[in-house]
Write a protein that holds these residues in place. Structure first.
Motif, PDB file in Angstrom:
ATOM      1  N   THR A 226     -44.159   6.630  23.524  1.00  0.00           N
ATOM      2  CA  THR A 226     -44.134   7.061  22.123  1.00  0.00           C
ATOM      3  C   THR A 226     -43.649   5.891  21.275  1.00  0.00           C
ATOM      4  O   THR A 226     -43.011   4.957  21.783  1.00  0.00           O
ATOM      5  CB  THR A 226     -43.199   8.266  21.933  1.00  0.00           C
ATOM      6  OG1 THR A 226     -41.875   7.894  22.333  1.00  0.00           O
ATOM      7  CG2 THR A 226     -43.684   9.469  22.731  1.00  0.00           C
ATOM      8  N   PRO A 227     -43.918   5.897  19.973  1.00  0.00           N
ATOM      9  CA  PRO A 227     -43.506   4.765  19.132  1.00  0.00           C
ATOM     10  C   PRO A 227     -42.009   4.487  19.181  1.00  0.00           C
ATOM     11  O   PRO A 227     -41.581   3.324  19.168  1.00  0.00           O
ATOM     12  CB  PRO A 227     -43.946   5.197  17.729  1.00  0.00           C
ATOM     13  CG  PRO A 227     -45.061   6.158  17.951  1.00  0.00           C
ATOM     14  CD  PRO A 227     -44.713   6.890  19.212  1.00  0.00           C
ATOM     15  N   GLN A 228     -41.189   5.542  19.220  1.00  0.00           N
ATOM     16  CA  GLN A 228     -39.739   5.336  19.176  1.00  0.00           C
ATOM     17  C   GLN A 228     -39.215   4.565  20.372  1.00  0.00           C
ATOM     18  O   GLN A 228     -38.316   3.733  20.239  1.00  0.00           O
ATOM     19  CB  GLN A 228     -39.006   6.680  19.080  1.00  0.00           C
ATOM     20  CG  GLN A 228     -39.159   7.371  17.736  1.00  0.00           C
ATOM     21  CD  GLN A 228     -40.246   8.422  17.765  1.00  0.00           C
ATOM     22  OE1 GLN A 228     -41.245   8.268  18.469  1.00  0.00           O
ATOM     23  NE2 GLN A 228     -40.076   9.493  17.004  1.00  0.00           N
ATOM     24  N   VAL A 229     -39.743   4.840  21.575  1.00  0.00           N
ATOM     25  CA  VAL A 229     -39.153   4.228  22.762  1.00  0.00           C
ATOM     26  C   VAL A 229     -39.506   2.750  22.886  1.00  0.00           C
ATOM     27  O   VAL A 229     -38.857   2.019  23.637  1.00  0.00           O
ATOM     28  CB  VAL A 229     -39.522   4.990  24.057  1.00  0.00           C
ATOM     29  CG1 VAL A 229     -39.042   6.416  24.001  1.00  0.00           C
ATOM     30  CG2 VAL A 229     -40.991   4.907  24.362  1.00  0.00           C
ATOM     31  N   ALA A 252     -42.803  13.184  15.345  1.00  0.00           N
ATOM     32  CA  ALA A 252     -41.766  13.761  14.488  1.00  0.00           C
ATOM     33  C   ALA A 252     -40.771  14.576  15.297  1.00  0.00           C
ATOM     34  O   ALA A 252     -39.550  14.520  15.054  1.00  0.00           O
ATOM     35  CB  ALA A 252     -42.408  14.618  13.403  1.00  0.00           C
ATOM     36  N   ARG A 253     -41.266  15.341  16.271  1.00  0.00           N
ATOM     37  CA  ARG A 253     -40.373  16.157  17.093  1.00  0.00           C
ATOM     38  C   ARG A 253     -39.409  15.274  17.877  1.00  0.00           C
ATOM     39  O   ARG A 253     -38.212  15.572  17.985  1.00  0.00           O
ATOM     40  CB  ARG A 253     -41.193  17.023  18.049  1.00  0.00           C
ATOM     41  CG  ARG A 253     -40.348  18.040  18.822  1.00  0.00           C
ATOM     42  CD  ARG A 253     -41.183  18.794  19.848  1.00  0.00           C
ATOM     43  NE  ARG A 253     -42.393  19.356  19.262  1.00  0.00           N
ATOM     44  CZ  ARG A 253     -43.611  19.176  19.724  1.00  0.00           C
ATOM     45  NH1 ARG A 253     -43.800  18.421  20.796  1.00  0.00           N
ATOM     46  NH2 ARG A 253     -44.658  19.718  19.139  1.00  0.00           N
ATOM     47  N   MET A 254     -39.911  14.171  18.415  1.00  0.00           N
ATOM     48  CA  MET A 254     -39.051  13.242  19.148  1.00  0.00           C
ATOM     49  C   MET A 254     -37.970  12.664  18.243  1.00  0.00           C
ATOM     50  O   MET A 254     -36.841  12.419  18.676  1.00  0.00           O
ATOM     51  CB  MET A 254     -39.893  12.102  19.734  1.00  0.00           C
ATOM     52  CG  MET A 254     -40.811  12.515  20.860  1.00  0.00           C
ATOM     53  SD  MET A 254     -39.927  13.002  22.353  1.00  0.00           S
ATOM     54  CE  MET A 254     -39.198  11.447  22.822  1.00  0.00           C
ATOM     55  N   GLN A 255     -38.312  12.453  16.983  1.00  0.00           N
ATOM     56  CA  GLN A 255     -37.355  11.866  16.050  1.00  0.00           C
ATOM     57  C   GLN A 255     -36.251  12.847  15.667  1.00  0.00           C
ATOM     58  O   GLN A 255     -35.082  12.473  15.572  1.00  0.00           O
ATOM     59  CB  GLN A 255     -38.090  11.385  14.792  1.00  0.00           C
ATOM     60  CG  GLN A 255     -37.216  10.644  13.800  1.00  0.00           C
ATOM     61  CD  GLN A 255     -36.833   9.258  14.281  1.00  0.00           C
ATOM     62  OE1 GLN A 255     -37.367   8.760  15.276  1.00  0.00           O
ATOM     63  NE2 GLN A 255     -35.890   8.633  13.591  1.00  0.00           N
ATOM     64  N   HIS A 343     -30.012   9.931  17.754  1.00  0.00           N
ATOM     65  CA  HIS A 343     -30.011  10.769  18.934  1.00  0.00           C
ATOM     66  C   HIS A 343     -29.759   9.974  20.214  1.00  0.00           C
ATOM     67  O   HIS A 343     -29.709  10.546  21.287  1.00  0.00           O
ATOM     68  CB  HIS A 343     -31.332  11.529  19.059  1.00  0.00           C
ATOM     69  CG  HIS A 343     -31.643  12.367  17.849  1.00  0.00           C
ATOM     70  ND1 HIS A 343     -30.790  13.328  17.409  1.00  0.00           N
ATOM     71  CD2 HIS A 343     -32.693  12.349  16.998  1.00  0.00           C
ATOM     72  CE1 HIS A 343     -31.315  13.915  16.323  1.00  0.00           C
ATOM     73  NE2 HIS A 343     -32.457  13.328  16.066  1.00  0.00           N
ATOM     74  N   LYS A 344     -29.606   8.650  20.082  1.00  0.00           N
ATOM     75  CA  LYS A 344     -29.348   7.829  21.268  1.00  0.00           C
ATOM     76  C   LYS A 344     -28.064   8.303  21.939  1.00  0.00           C
ATOM     77  O   LYS A 344     -27.053   8.508  21.321  1.00  0.00           O
ATOM     78  CB  LYS A 344     -29.207   6.358  20.902  1.00  0.00           C
ATOM     79  CG  LYS A 344     -28.934   5.457  22.099  1.00  0.00           C
ATOM     80  CD  LYS A 344     -28.804   4.006  21.633  1.00  0.00           C
ATOM     81  CE  LYS A 344     -28.549   3.076  22.817  1.00  0.00           C
ATOM     82  NZ  LYS A 344     -27.266   3.279  23.439  1.00  0.00           N
ATOM     83  N   GLY A 345     -28.139   8.493  23.229  1.00  0.00           N
ATOM     84  CA  GLY A 345     -26.976   8.903  23.976  1.00  0.00           C
ATOM     85  C   GLY A 345     -26.992  10.379  24.307  1.00  0.00           C
ATOM     86  O   GLY A 345     -26.231  10.835  25.147  1.00  0.00           O
ATOM     87  N   GLU A 346     -27.845  11.165  23.660  1.00  0.00           N
ATOM     88  CA  GLU A 346     -27.946  12.591  23.986  1.00  0.00           C
ATOM     89  C   GLU A 346     -28.792  12.737  25.242  1.00  0.00           C
ATOM     90  O   GLU A 346     -30.007  12.669  25.192  1.00  0.00           O
ATOM     91  CB  GLU A 346     -28.556  13.374  22.822  1.00  0.00           C
ATOM     92  CG  GLU A 346     -27.652  13.444  21.613  1.00  0.00           C
ATOM     93  CD  GLU A 346     -28.196  14.378  20.554  1.00  0.00           C
ATOM     94  OE1 GLU A 346     -29.109  15.155  20.862  1.00  0.00           O
ATOM     95  OE2 GLU A 346     -27.726  14.329  19.407  1.00  0.00           O
TER      96      GLU A 346
END
Length: 347
Positions: A226-229, A252-255, A343-346
């Motif tokens: 995904t774009p975020q990773v 969007a859901r990942m964000q 959300h990093k670390g969750e």
């Protein structure tokens, strides 16, 4: 013979040695300014899209806000599949109803096929032949001065773009520029620039991209992330306000739901270590792979630089290995931006 092959043949006639279509050495003279370096970016291609609905078409397909792309403003972006996985990513420039998407050469055909299946419903089309470009890089303290001298037009701030009759010039950072040159003028401009600048291997440019944390999706890892990773949000390549595009719901859901457990980090290893794009990575305490190699390039200092997508836990505990036996441990290194996803670390 294709434009790309003609460009490679020209570089060979200039004395360049090529391996896997990348320049590995070039006959520089002693009187060149070694502080400003020139690169033949033979690993890159430019896709041209034109039409009265080109903007509307792209806006409904890619992650970035295409309306923010102007004659003077470029954007990073990506095209995803319906599951929100990046098919290819790009640097885009455009004006009026013409858009140029620069991507990795290995994925050009995949990119065109992916966009093409949606393009049939729009008044937009690919532009061939007349709009083929060659990509060149320039980096160093005199880069802007040289560009202004040769092209009479230079961008001044990051991601500013300038269009000339036969070139598009984009400033990536303080001293780093990409030049997209129409193929019929590429030889002439290369001759002029190579007389002044020290020509470096293509891989040295790829090392700089890794150090800047700018991941490149190649054929080997298409539809993996995904774009975020792969940190595309850190590059401004994803808009969360522009509206719908292919894969937008998942992205969007990942964000917003905090399910992201991986990011892309920089690492260094010995030049002899076997590492290639798409290879699995491992960590202590489990036999399962916890990530993949995103990009890798060799430096002049006999090391390899990598972008690796791994779990945040593996990075935080400094335990990432190239092999399941956990023999070859990577040295983790810094990026020029912080991994700040809330959300990093969750886990």
């Amino acid at each position: 013979m294709t434009t790309y092959k003609l460009w490679l043949e020209y570089l060979k006639r200039c004395g360049a040695n090529l391996e896997n279509n990348l320049v590995t050495s070039y006959p520089n003279s002693d009187n060149k300014d070694i502080s400003t370096r020139l690169y033949a970016l033979t690993h890159l291609s430019v896709i041209a899209i034109r039409g009265e609905q080109a903007q509307k078409f792209l806006q409904g397909q890619v992650t970035c806000d295409v309306t923010a792309i102007t004659e003077n403003s470029a954007q990073f972006g990506a095209h995803c599949n319906p599951k929100g996985r990046v098919i290819f990513n790009f640097l885009a420039a455009g004006r009026q109803n013409d858009y140029l998407l620069r991507c990795d050469n290995s994925i050009q055909a995949i990119a065109q096929k992916s966009l093409g299946k949606y393009m049939v419903f729009s008044k937009a089309d690919f532009v061939e032949d007349e709009c083929e470009y060659v990509c060149i890089g320039l980096k160093g303290p005199k880069s802007q001065e040289i560009i202004e001298s040769v092209f009479k037009n230079s961008p001044n701030i990051g991601l500013e773009s300038k269009f000339n009759d036969d070139t598009v010039i984009i400033k990536l950072s303080d001293d780093q520029f990409e030049l997209w040159i129409k193929s019929d003028q590429a030889d002439s401009y290369w001759e002029t620039l190579s007389e002044t600048c020290h020509v470096e291997p293509t891989e040295c440019w790829q090392v700089e991209e890794i150090r800047q944390g700018r991941a490149t999706v190649t054929e080997e890892i298409s539809e993996e992330f995904t774009p975020q990773v792969i940190n595309l949000t850190n590059l401004g390549a994803v808009s969360f306000t522009k509206g719908c595009y292919t894969g937008q719901e998942v992205v969007a859901r990942m964000q917003y739901l905090g399910k992201q457990k991986k990011h892309t980090y920089r690492a260094v290893t010995d030049i002899e270590a076997f590492a290639k794009v798409g290879d699995n990575l491992y960590t202590d305490g489990t036999e399962q792979a916890i990530g993949k190699v995103v990009n890798v390039a060799s430096t002049r200092d006999f090391t390899k630089e990598l972008l690796i997508c791994v779990t945040d836990t593996a990075f935080d505990t400094n335990s990432v290995y190239l092999d399941p036996q956990k023999i070859t441990k990577l040295t983790l290194a810094s990026l020029p931006y912080a991994i700040t996803n809330e959300h990093k670390g969750e886990q």
